[in-house]
Design a protein around this motif. Structure first.
Motif, mmCIF file in Angstrom:
data_model
loop_
_atom_site.group_PDB
_atom_site.id
_atom_site.type_symbol
_atom_site.label_atom_id
_atom_site.label_comp_id
_atom_site.label_asym_id
_atom_site.label_seq_id
_atom_site.Cartn_x
_atom_site.Cartn_y
_atom_site.Cartn_z
ATOM 1 N N GLU A 1 -74.653 8.700 0.293
ATOM 2 C CA GLU A 1 -74.476 8.804 -1.154
ATOM 3 C C GLU A 1 -75.309 7.787 -1.927
ATOM 4 O O GLU A 1 -75.939 8.120 -2.929
ATOM 5 N N ALA A 2 -75.318 6.549 -1.487
ATOM 6 C CA ALA A 2 -76.071 5.505 -2.189
ATOM 7 C C ALA A 2 -77.572 5.792 -2.145
ATOM 8 O O ALA A 2 -78.285 5.596 -3.126
ATOM 9 N N TYR A 3 -78.066 6.260 -1.017
ATOM 10 C CA TYR A 3 -79.491 6.546 -0.865
ATOM 11 C C TYR A 3 -79.911 7.750 -1.713
ATOM 12 O O TYR A 3 -80.999 7.766 -2.289
ATOM 13 N N LYS B 1 -78.478 8.942 -4.429
ATOM 14 C CA LYS B 1 -78.053 8.876 -5.834
ATOM 15 C C LYS B 1 -79.183 9.136 -6.839
ATOM 16 O O LYS B 1 -78.963 9.813 -7.843
ATOM 17 N N PRO B 2 -80.401 8.631 -6.619
ATOM 18 C CA PRO B 2 -81.460 8.862 -7.620
ATOM 19 C C PRO B 2 -81.963 10.307 -7.703
ATOM 20 O O PRO B 2 -82.647 10.660 -8.657
ATOM 21 N N TYR B 3 -81.656 11.140 -6.723
ATOM 22 C CA TYR B 3 -82.189 12.491 -6.696
ATOM 23 C C TYR B 3 -81.346 13.436 -7.542
ATOM 24 O O TYR B 3 -80.119 13.357 -7.537
ATOM 25 N N GLN C 1 -79.340 16.757 -8.629
ATOM 26 C CA GLN C 1 -78.432 17.594 -7.851
ATOM 27 C C GLN C 1 -79.107 18.853 -7.318
ATOM 28 O O GLN C 1 -78.852 19.260 -6.187
#
Length: 146
Positions: free
Chosen positions: A42-44, A46-48, A50
């Motif tokens: 999830e943390a990795y 997050k910037p992408y 949906q």
């Protein structure tokens, strides 16, 4: 009188360490990216957006397998290069094949979301894979890899 017929392999230059270590780090990031995406970290992720995540997680298993062959082939190819193994050539070739197939899949996927500024990145990956393979091939032809 005996004649020494043993062949002395050429010395590997300092550049094998430079290329090998750079290739190891480059491909380690590819492996990290694959693992973080495959495990849905999830943390990795997050910037992408949906829609990008939905697209990735809807890919068939064989597309994930091609991606894995590409990144892990490159990582183990770099390790083999540092160990001066001829397997570096085969593994870098596998990595290049994975990158080319991934690019072809990306080009043919009309439903794939686009990330602005990332259109050229698959070509950079292929260029680096070609350089790695070419370098390993050169070292093999010189007799450095055994």
């Amino acid at each position: 009188m005996t004649e020494d017929t043993s062949v002395i392999a050429p010395k590997a230059g300092w550049h094998i360490w430079l290329v090998g270590i750079l290739a190891l780090f480059w491909n380690a990031f590819g492996c990290f990216d694959f693992v973080m995406t495959a495990t849905r970290n999830e943390a990795y992720l997050k910037p992408y957006p949906q829609e990008m995540l939905d697209y990735w997680f809807a890919m068939p298993w064989w597309v994930w397998a091609v991606w894995a062959l590409g990144v892990f082939g490159g990582f183990f190819g770099a390790a083999a290069l540092l160990l001066r193994s001829v397997w570096a050539v085969r593994l870098f070739a596998l990595s290049l094949l994975g990158a080319v197939i991934s690019l072809a899949i990306g080009i043919m996927a009309t439903d794939a979301p686009k990330m602005e500024g990332a259109e050229f990145f698959p070509y950079v990956i292929i260029a680096i894979a070609l350089v790695q393979l070419g370098y390993a091939w050169w070292q093999m032809k010189r007799g450095v890899l055994r």
